[in-house]
Design a protein around this motif. Sequence first.
Motif, PDB file in Angstrom:
ATOM      1  N   PHE A   1      37.044  57.506 -63.482  1.00 24.61           N
ATOM      2  CA  PHE A   1      37.627  56.916 -64.679  1.00 24.61           C
ATOM      3  C   PHE A   1      36.690  55.882 -65.295  1.00 24.61           C
ATOM      4  O   PHE A   1      36.450  55.874 -66.508  1.00 24.61           O
ATOM      5  N   VAL A   2      36.147  55.018 -64.444  1.00 21.52           N
ATOM      6  CA  VAL A   2      35.239  53.986 -64.950  1.00 21.52           C
ATOM      7  C   VAL A   2      34.052  54.621 -65.662  1.00 21.52           C
ATOM      8  O   VAL A   2      33.638  54.190 -66.738  1.00 21.52           O
ATOM      9  N   GLY A   3      33.532  55.696 -65.071  1.00 22.77           N
ATOM     10  CA  GLY A   3      32.407  56.376 -65.705  1.00 22.77           C
ATOM     11  C   GLY A   3      32.760  56.974 -67.043  1.00 22.77           C
ATOM     12  O   GLY A   3      31.900  57.149 -67.907  1.00 22.77           O
ATOM     13  N   LEU A   4      34.039  57.300 -67.224  1.00 26.59           N
ATOM     14  CA  LEU A   4      34.445  57.930 -68.471  1.00 26.59           C
ATOM     15  C   LEU A   4      34.703  56.944 -69.598  1.00 26.59           C
ATOM     16  O   LEU A   4      34.751  57.345 -70.756  1.00 26.59           O
ATOM     17  N   ILE A   5      34.907  55.660 -69.264  1.00 28.35           N
ATOM     18  CA  ILE A   5      35.350  54.710 -70.295  1.00 28.35           C
ATOM     19  C   ILE A   5      34.479  54.722 -71.557  1.00 28.35           C
ATOM     20  O   ILE A   5      35.002  54.879 -72.663  1.00 28.35           O
ATOM     21  N   PRO A   6      33.141  54.595 -71.449  1.00 26.87           N
ATOM     22  CA  PRO A   6      32.360  54.604 -72.697  1.00 26.87           C
ATOM     23  C   PRO A   6      32.479  55.922 -73.450  1.00 26.87           C
ATOM     24  O   PRO A   6      32.497  55.948 -74.682  1.00 26.87           O
TER      25      PRO A   6
END
Lengths: 188, 346, 398
Positions: free
Chosen positions: B62-67
């Motif tokens: 999820f964190v990787g997807l934020i941007p």
Amino acid sequence: MVRGRTVVAMRKHPLFGLMVEFVEPTDVVRAAHEAYQAGYRKMDAYSPFPIEELSEALGRHKSGRLPFIVFGGGVTGLLAGLGLEYYASVISYPMNIGGRPLASWPAFIPPAFETTVLFAAFAAVFGMIILNGLPMPYHPVFNVPQFAQASRDRFFLCIEAKDPKFDLAATRHFLEALEPKAIYEVDE
Amino acid sequence: MTIFAVACAGMYPILHMGRPWLAYWLLPYPNTMSLFPQFRSPLLWDVFAVSTYATVSALFWFVGLIPDLATLRDRAQNPVARMIFGMLSLGWRGAASHWHRYETACLLLAGLSTPLVLSVHTVVSFDFTIGIIPGWHATIFPPYFVAGAIYAGFAMVLIISIPLRVVCRLEDFITEKHLTNMASIMLATGLIVCFGYAMEAFFAYYSGNLYERFMLVNRMFGQYGWAYWCLLLCNFLAPQVLWFKKFRTSPFWLFVVSLIVSVGMWLERFVIIVTSLANDFLPSSWGQYIPTRWDFATFLGTIGLFVSLLFLFLRFLPMISMYEMRSLLPAAKVNGGKGAHGGGHA
Amino acid sequence: MSPTDLARLDLRAPEAWAQSRRKALVVGGVATALMAVGFFLNREQFLRSWLLGWMFWVGLGLGCLGLLMLQYLTGGAWGMVIRRLLEAGTRTIWLLAVLGLPIFIGVKVLYVWAQPEHMDEVLRAKAGYLNVPFFLARAAVYFGLWIGLTTLLNKWSTSLDEPSVHYAVEKKIKTLAGPGLCLFILSVAFAAIDWVMSLEPHWFSTIFGLMWLISLVLTAHSFTIAVLYFLTQRGRPMGVLVNKHHFHDLAKLLFAFVMVWAYFSFSQYLIIWSGNLPEEITWYVTRLSHGWEWFGVSLLVFQFAVPFLLLMPRSFNFNASLVLKIAGLILVMRLVDLFWMTAPAFHPKALSIHWMDFVAPVAIGGWWVSEYLRQLATRPLLMVGASGLEEALQHGGH
């Protein structure tokens, strides 16, 4: 290149700051650097991908608090895991399993390792999100329609009106000297 | 891929419990029966390991997807889509100070995930080795299983990415060099797995233990001997072609070898589990395992689940990290950046 | 710096180290004389201590070979600056074979399975493997393989000293390194089984070969970091070419190796402890009682906890002298680990340290260090013609 707009008109919303748009990453880094040299502190730059030099030019320190928070999270996880296992196996529900001691520390290591990593990961993720002030669905910079490009291929630098050195005319003049693609006034 | 695989894998422990609606009893929570799970059991360690792994992987993903979610938000035409992506991206605006912390967090997560991944399959190996069944109780199991996991994982990545790059025209992103490197890693981990086989076989003799020796003979020539030899063919012989550049650089042959390796890894689990259980210490407890249609159905079902989740992901979310790709482009290079001293004036 | 610029630098080992060579020889000679005295006093103890010392230095030489082949396969800046150091380590393997002769001559004294009076049911079952002729033949095969690999790798790499890049040579070396590393790992695993595990022939552990491998790698890596540090302290040229970013990479790798060692050790312990089988648990029971347990505890603290905590923070990794101290600590703990693995086999009921346990490593080490320094001086310290050297040296050099 002077934008021919008089500033006397009544504002509907207070001014948040002035923002400039660049096409090249080199330009925004240079702009940030010069703005920092000029004494502006309350500002931020926006890019579609991380640029190491940019955050340095803005005067951010290299190491933040996050690694310490993560380490703290890890230690908490370790103690919590071991504590839980000790409580469960020695105090609350002791059982004789194959003659092993009640506080069988070799067997306690795998779950304790997992809780360490779990808590450290939570600290990393939520620490990062909270330190960044997210979630923040609204921010004044989104009022500029062209800012949508910030997540694709444009770079922005925004100097806030709250900065002590901010003066609408002088700052605008300074920013124009950096030769941006465009200048915007950002409403609150 | 990780999360979908864990979702599929998680089906099995829950189903094999017999009373899956009581699955939460595995967790150590204060309860009316004043019970706690038993912490010397690797099955409980598995609960901790797999749930930690699922949670951390999901968070990392999820964190990787934020941007990228922010990009999708800004690109969305449909107001509903814009709101959904907006909520999911947490208001990400690409601020330099945010990127800095973000990168630190991703680095730390990656640093945490590496030992985590190793530990998860180690704990799975403990499920076997902590007991004393011959063929299971071997100290080499942890690294052997971890290498096997990486082996099977890379085979799966190749199986997915080779057709994907053709269908979605991603040849410039998933380049031949990436495929070749994956092939080299597959070869290396395959050899480690074969080292595990060699050690098991040698120590069956060296131990002098009647049961260990029988275990090896049974594996080779017993009722499931065919599985063992197929296993050696798939996991040992087949990947040896990867020594040769011609096979390492050909996507077609990599795909074929990966399929064979996937079958081989299934056979390895079969050999380890079934042969040791079917013929253990007491001849009176020997038996024969014949899979039922429900076993096959569950397996095919999880394959279906995995593929469906994968296709849903490919349809709705960026399959390659957009912001990472952007920073690789030459246009992203900052002139006079890291190389300049003092001024930084380009 | 282009290869031609590099070729003009004086890339030889410091001349002052020739003096260190002589000192090492003297130390080795004196210690060997002491050991000779000890031989006449107590033959068994002589062999046991000699085994301890020899396994430490063999580990160092072999670890260099393994790391060298690994580095050829993976590439990376960390390896480019230490390649010649590792090569010098590999060229000492012949000497280690010679220094191991007392052990091979004294097999019957050292190993229980070679003594007919101790033969029992279990040992008879293994006699097909554990018998003296096969043991010696295997040792010859191992050393043949290692020396063969060393000779080829060193011979082919001489052409990498010329400033022009030789892709064909590098390809040849890489092609050898792959299968070479496989055979190396297999041979090291079986050497560990033969030379160390069979000291207690009733015991076995399938991971022992891998534990041995990581021990070798740790020893060689720590030693190489130390040598590189002392080379950079000498000033030009290595002090200028090698910077803190290289030490950072080497430190990160050391951290990874320490974690892998801890992982193997702990999983062996946990599995054997959980199974509690009589044939396996005796190894740990001996090593965790009668005073031997302090060695185990010290390993946990100084081989794992201290290096782990000190190598974890990023800023510490850039401090070369701190990395040196950690490397030194690890080297000492390797010897402690070896002692803990081997000595309880001879003295299961009580802690026993003999003066020869200290002198033997020094004796073998004196000869080895002098040979290492001699080999280091015969070639330039950097492979000027190797592809990737330029990038490696620029690595992090702002």
